[in-house]
Design an enzyme around this catalytic site. Structure first.
Site, PDB file in Angstrom:
ATOM      1  N   ASP A  70      -2.303 -32.161  46.903  1.00  0.00           N
ATOM      2  CA  ASP A  70      -3.151 -31.219  47.653  1.00  0.00           C
ATOM      3  C   ASP A  70      -2.343 -30.163  48.393  1.00  0.00           C
ATOM      4  OD1 ASP A  70      -5.431 -32.524  46.840  1.00  0.00           O
ATOM      5  OD2 ASP A  70      -5.613 -33.738  48.644  1.00  0.00           O
ATOM      6  N   GLN A  78      -4.804 -34.601  36.586  1.00  0.00           N
ATOM      7  CA  GLN A  78      -4.054 -33.491  37.178  1.00  0.00           C
ATOM      8  C   GLN A  78      -2.896 -33.967  38.044  1.00  0.00           C
ATOM      9  OE1 GLN A  78      -6.810 -31.485  40.283  1.00  0.00           O
ATOM     10  NE2 GLN A  78      -8.085 -33.021  39.278  1.00  0.00           N
TER      11      GLN A  78
END
Length: 401
Positions: free
Chosen positions: A137, A293
């Protein structure tokens, strides 16, 4: 101090998290202050249950395989610790003469590391606690970027480029394609998808991030316009996009994850239905990269792999210098060529905090990123890695179940 060392991994894995693990192990095994190098199985579970493994028993080839293996080799576990359980963890460490504790994780993990550091000090037990940054993130504060982000960004950008080639193969007959990326409160990964259309594919791309309020009416109007102009469109949505009141789009108020946060995922499906229901004759499909991902090692960034490894090694360097209760940081050096230097910041300045995507790098009218973001991210996705192969497939090896 002389004593034993304990390493734990926490939160969601990344493609390069085991490089940080290898860096800590390698440096600790060479340190005369360290008697034993232990790993906690399944993160918090191992810390709570005194479930340690002697990492010094692994062979050199086994340890080196860590560098090219995605996932968390020690294992991880999402669990919200109580104050009493933090005390239990410190008691276990004291019983095993753990003097150096390295915690590899994101901002929630840095919060736990900070609590362990505080509990040890309150108890009067000498314990050196160092956090090693990790998160796709890219939302850890006080560091230019976090190991794991570059590889996830490269995977998503490559995927978007591949998808655009497929979409171009069927001009004027394609649906709207919606891709949902990770990003609870930040849009770093969603923004990274813009890299995939830097090769002038001709496919319009709309990117929506949590930091910029989402309006469904505007979204439907923009999608309709792009489709009429191009016959297709790619839409990137971060899983945590919110309206102007801060409410999650497609929020399920009842669903919560293991640590009590709203369970995200599903916004792409919600928007697909919204497009179909607006009565304009459009249809849509959605794609969920999900954990792919963060685990796509074949598309990992060489820069990211090396920086994750060096972050682990610098955690040990900091500990030897007497730094305690801190997280390793990566700071970009000024100059014409990309380079970073490794420093440290107190865990208290990182714990539970988030680094948002800069709105000055985002054009809310065109729903796209600005040039400053490309300058920031290009160095982080450079370089390839050579993955050992077996029977035509990556020869990954997980060591700890």
């Amino acid at each position: 101090m002389t004593g034993n060392c304990l390493i734990a991994q926490s939160g969601g894995p990344t493609a390069v998290i085991n490089n940080s693990l290898y860096g800590v192990i390698e440096e600790s095994l060479q340190s005369p202050q360290i008697r034993k190098v232990y790993g906690a199985r399944r993160g918090v579970y191992g810390l709570l249950n005194q479930d340690y493994i002697d990492l010094g028993q692994l062979s050199k080839p086994q340890l080196e395989m860590l560098r090219m293996t995605p996932g968390a080799a020690l294992g991880s576990w999402r669990y919200k610790l109580s104050a009493h359980e933090i005390e239990i963890i410190v008691a276990h460490m004291q019983a095993n003469d753990i003097r150096y504790f390295y915690y590899i994780g994101g901002n929630g993990s840095m919060h736990v590391a900070h609590l362990i550091h505080q509990a040890a000090r309150k108890k009067g037990y000498e314990l050196n606690v160092i956090g090693v940054p990790k998160t796709v993130d890219n939302d850890l504060t006080q560091t230019d970027h976090s190991p794991g982000f570059g590889s996830a960004a490269k995977f998503l950008a490559t995927s978007i480029l591949d998808m655009s080639m497929d979409i171009m193969s069927l001009p004027k007959s394609n649906r709207i394609t919606i891709v949902e990326t990770m990003g609870r409160n930040t849009g770093w990964l969603a923004a990274s998808c813009a890299l995939g259309l830097q090769q002038e594919t001709g496919i319009p791309l709309l990117i929506y991030i949590p930091e910029s309020p989402f309006c469904e009416e505007t979204f439907l109007r923009d999608v309709q316009k792009k489709y009429e102009e191009h016959g297709s469109a790619l839409v990137i949505v971060s899983e945590g996009i919110r309206d102007k009141e801060g409410r999650l789009i497609a929020d399920n108020a009842l669903a919560r994850d293991a640590v009590g946060r709203p369970q995200l995922g599903g916004v792409a499906g919600y928007l697909k239905d919204a497009i179909a229901n607006q009565g304009a004759g459009l249809s849509a499909r959605y794609i969920l990269p999900s954990i792919w991902q963060r685990s796509g090692m074949m598309f990992s960034s060489g820069v990211d792999v090396e920086e994750a490894y060096l972050a682990g090694k610098h955690a040990c360097y900091h500990a030897r210098q007497g730094i305690n209760g801190a997280m390793v940081t990566l700071q970009r050096k000024k100059g014409p060529f990309y380079a970073v230097e490794y420093g440290s910041v107190p865990l208290a300045e990182v714990a539970g905090k988030e680094k948002l995507f800069p709105l000055e790098w985002y054009d809310a009218d065109s729903h796209f990123v600005k040039a400053e973001f490309f300058d920031y991210i290009y160095p982080l996705i450079q370089g390839e890695v050579s993955i050992p192969m077996k029977n035509g497939l990556p020869a990954y090896q997980h060591f700890i179940s």
